[in-house]
Design a protein around this motif. Structure first.
Motif, PDB file in Angstrom:
ATOM      1  N   GLY A 150       0.865  -1.443   0.190  1.00 22.14           N
ATOM      2  CA  GLY A 150       0.037  -0.088   0.035  1.00 22.14           C
ATOM      3  C   GLY A 150       0.806   1.270  -0.106  1.00 22.14           C
ATOM      4  N   ALA A 151       1.951   1.056  -0.162  1.00 24.93           N
ATOM      5  CA  ALA A 151       2.991   2.381   0.017  1.00 24.93           C
ATOM      6  C   ALA A 151       2.755   3.346  -1.103  1.00 24.93           C
ATOM      7  N   ALA A 152       2.218   2.965  -2.223  1.00 26.60           N
ATOM      8  CA  ALA A 152       2.106   3.764  -3.739  1.00 26.60           C
ATOM      9  C   ALA A 152       0.648   3.966  -3.679  1.00 26.60           C
ATOM     10  N   LYS A 153      -0.333   3.810  -2.630  1.00 25.43           N
ATOM     11  CA  LYS A 153      -1.709   4.152  -2.979  1.00 25.43           C
ATOM     12  C   LYS A 153      -1.983   5.678  -2.890  1.00 25.43           C
ATOM     13  N   ASP A 154      -0.945   6.586  -2.686  1.00 22.99           N
ATOM     14  CA  ASP A 154      -1.187   8.034  -2.496  1.00 22.99           C
ATOM     15  C   ASP A 154      -0.420   8.413  -3.400  1.00 22.99           C
ATOM     16  N   ALA A 155       0.266   7.765  -4.378  1.00 25.09           N
ATOM     17  CA  ALA A 155       1.077   8.421  -5.287  1.00 25.09           C
ATOM     18  C   ALA A 155       0.382   9.044  -6.231  1.00 25.09           C
ATOM     19  N   PRO A 156       0.833  10.135  -7.023  1.00 22.80           N
ATOM     20  CA  PRO A 156       0.165  10.548  -8.004  1.00 22.80           C
ATOM     21  C   PRO A 156       0.424  10.127  -9.293  1.00 22.80           C
ATOM     22  N   ILE A 157      -0.586   9.876 -10.175  1.00 18.71           N
ATOM     23  CA  ILE A 157      -0.189   9.143 -11.509  1.00 18.71           C
ATOM     24  C   ILE A 157       0.034  10.307 -12.668  1.00 18.71           C
ATOM     25  N   PRO A 158       1.208  10.317 -13.092  1.00 25.60           N
ATOM     26  CA  PRO A 158       1.159  11.241 -14.359  1.00 25.60           C
ATOM     27  C   PRO A 158       0.526  10.956 -15.376  1.00 25.60           C
ATOM     28  N   ALA A 159       0.137  12.141 -16.183  1.00 26.50           N
ATOM     29  CA  ALA A 159      -0.994  12.192 -17.127  1.00 26.50           C
ATOM     30  C   ALA A 159      -0.807  11.182 -18.087  1.00 26.50           C
ATOM     31  N   ASP A 160       0.590  10.934 -18.527  1.00 25.34           N
ATOM     32  CA  ASP A 160       0.796   9.957 -19.514  1.00 25.34           C
ATOM     33  C   ASP A 160       0.543   8.414 -19.303  1.00 25.34           C
ATOM     34  N   LEU A 161       0.304   8.347 -18.061  1.00 27.15           N
ATOM     35  CA  LEU A 161       0.254   7.011 -17.598  1.00 27.15           C
ATOM     36  C   LEU A 161      -1.226   6.734 -17.265  1.00 27.15           C
ATOM     37  N   ARG A 162      -2.029   7.666 -17.264  1.00 25.25           N
ATOM     38  CA  ARG A 162      -3.556   7.431 -16.961  1.00 25.25           C
ATOM     39  C   ARG A 162      -4.263   7.207 -18.327  1.00 25.25           C
ATOM     40  N   THR A 163      -5.585   6.623 -17.862  1.00 22.30           N
ATOM     41  CA  THR A 163      -6.268   6.258 -19.076  1.00 22.30           C
ATOM     42  C   THR A 163      -6.684   7.196 -19.775  1.00 22.30           C
ATOM     43  N   PRO A 164      -6.806   7.367 -20.881  1.00 17.78           N
ATOM     44  CA  PRO A 164      -7.263   8.655 -21.839  1.00 17.78           C
ATOM     45  C   PRO A 164      -8.628   8.611 -21.483  1.00 17.78           C
ATOM     46  N   GLU A 165      -9.351   9.721 -21.412  1.00 22.38           N
ATOM     47  CA  GLU A 165     -10.564  10.208 -21.211  1.00 22.38           C
ATOM     48  C   GLU A 165     -11.511   9.463 -22.187  1.00 22.38           C
ATOM     49  N   ILE A 166     -11.326   9.242 -23.268  1.00 28.78           N
ATOM     50  CA  ILE A 166     -12.228   8.629 -24.352  1.00 28.78           C
ATOM     51  C   ILE A 166     -12.433   7.187 -24.165  1.00 28.78           C
ATOM     52  N   LEU A 167     -11.449   6.492 -23.369  1.00 32.43           N
ATOM     53  CA  LEU A 167     -11.691   5.152 -23.159  1.00 32.43           C
ATOM     54  C   LEU A 167     -12.007   4.861 -21.494  1.00 32.43           C
ATOM     55  N   ARG A 168     -12.334   5.964 -20.998  1.00 27.76           N
ATOM     56  CA  ARG A 168     -12.745   5.544 -19.575  1.00 27.76           C
ATOM     57  C   ARG A 168     -14.434   5.046 -19.508  1.00 27.76           C
ATOM     58  N   PHE A 169     -14.753   4.553 -18.710  1.00 28.77           N
ATOM     59  CA  PHE A 169     -16.123   3.749 -18.638  1.00 28.77           C
ATOM     60  C   PHE A 169     -16.868   5.098 -17.996  1.00 28.77           C
ATOM     61  N   GLN A 170     -17.980   5.124 -18.649  1.00 23.68           N
ATOM     62  CA  GLN A 170     -19.081   6.275 -18.295  1.00 23.68           C
ATOM     63  C   GLN A 170     -19.895   5.369 -17.236  1.00 23.68           C
ATOM     64  N   LYS A 171     -20.226   6.310 -16.166  1.00 24.65           N
ATOM     65  CA  LYS A 171     -21.484   5.781 -15.466  1.00 24.65           C
ATOM     66  C   LYS A 171     -22.677   5.955 -16.195  1.00 24.65           C
ATOM     67  N   ALA A 172     -23.412   4.784 -15.786  1.00 18.71           N
ATOM     68  CA  ALA A 172     -25.076   4.590 -16.558  1.00 18.71           C
ATOM     69  C   ALA A 172     -25.580   5.917 -16.304  1.00 18.71           C
ATOM     70  N   GLY A 173     -26.122   6.612 -17.317  1.00 21.00           N
ATOM     71  CA  GLY A 173     -27.023   7.706 -17.416  1.00 21.00           C
ATOM     72  C   GLY A 173     -26.171   8.741 -17.852  1.00 21.00           C
ATOM     73  N   SER A 174     -24.738   8.805 -17.769  1.00 20.24           N
ATOM     74  CA  SER A 174     -24.080   9.966 -17.983  1.00 20.24           C
ATOM     75  C   SER A 174     -23.749   9.810 -19.913  1.00 20.24           C
ATOM     76  N   PRO A 175     -23.764  11.187 -20.288  1.00 19.59           N
ATOM     77  CA  PRO A 175     -23.727  11.283 -21.817  1.00 19.59           C
ATOM     78  C   PRO A 175     -22.390  10.543 -22.441  1.00 19.59           C
TER      79      PRO A 175
END
Length: 175
Positions: A150-175
């Protein structure tokens, strides 16, 4: 079976001594009577020829077999026989005993080289059998796994390692 480096200094010297044995053995075998006459030891001509066959055998063993150590010790034993035989030619009634002394010096020199080579081969084999260091108690981690959990649970994730916005799952009912 011995596990030493085939390109070691001891092995190279053993190969050289193998070729020397074959050459010396051929000379003794083919010119044993002439050698015996040169030393004033005509009664040993047949023995010198037999020693030639022994030298050729040792040379082939040094060159063709995997472990040269037994063949090198065979050369040392053969050298002892040669020295004992040559010592009989040092008698006072032998007018060619100076030639025997010369041959004896050559055999003693070859014996010293054989002993050096045998020692090198044994040391190289002992070094090859040295067990590797034991690292089985090491994990490769800087701390114990429990302390790192758990030592890395609070570590910031750089933008280039995050899932691109277009590929993220949307919650049901959101556009």
């Amino acid at each position: 079976m011995a596990y030493y480096r085939r390109d070691s200094a001891g092995d190279a010297l053993a190969r050289g001594m193998g070729w020397f044995s074959i050459g010396l053995g051929a000379a003794e075998l083919l010119a044993g009577r002439r050698i015996a006459r040169w030393m004033g030891m005509e009664e040993h001509a047949g023995l010198i020829q037999a020693y030639g066959a022994r030298e050729i055998t040792a040379g082939i063993g040094l060159l063709a077999m995997g472990d040269p150590k037994p063949w090198m010790w065979g050369r040392v034993a053969g050298d002892a026989l040669d020295i004992a035989t040559l010592a009989t030619g040092l008698r006072d009634d032998n007018p060619r005993r100076d030639n025997v002394r010369l041959a004896l010096g050559a055999v003693v020199g070859a014996t010293a080289l054989d002993l050096v080579c045998a020692g090198m081969l044994h040391r190289e084999e002992a070094a090859a059998w040295t067990p590797p260091p034991d690292y089985s108690d090491r994990s490769g981690l800087p701390r114990a796994p429990e302390a790192m959990r758990g030592a890395a649970k609070d570590a910031p994730i750089p933008a280039d390692l995050r899932t691109p916005e277009i590929l993220r799952f949307q919650k049901a009912g959101s556009p």
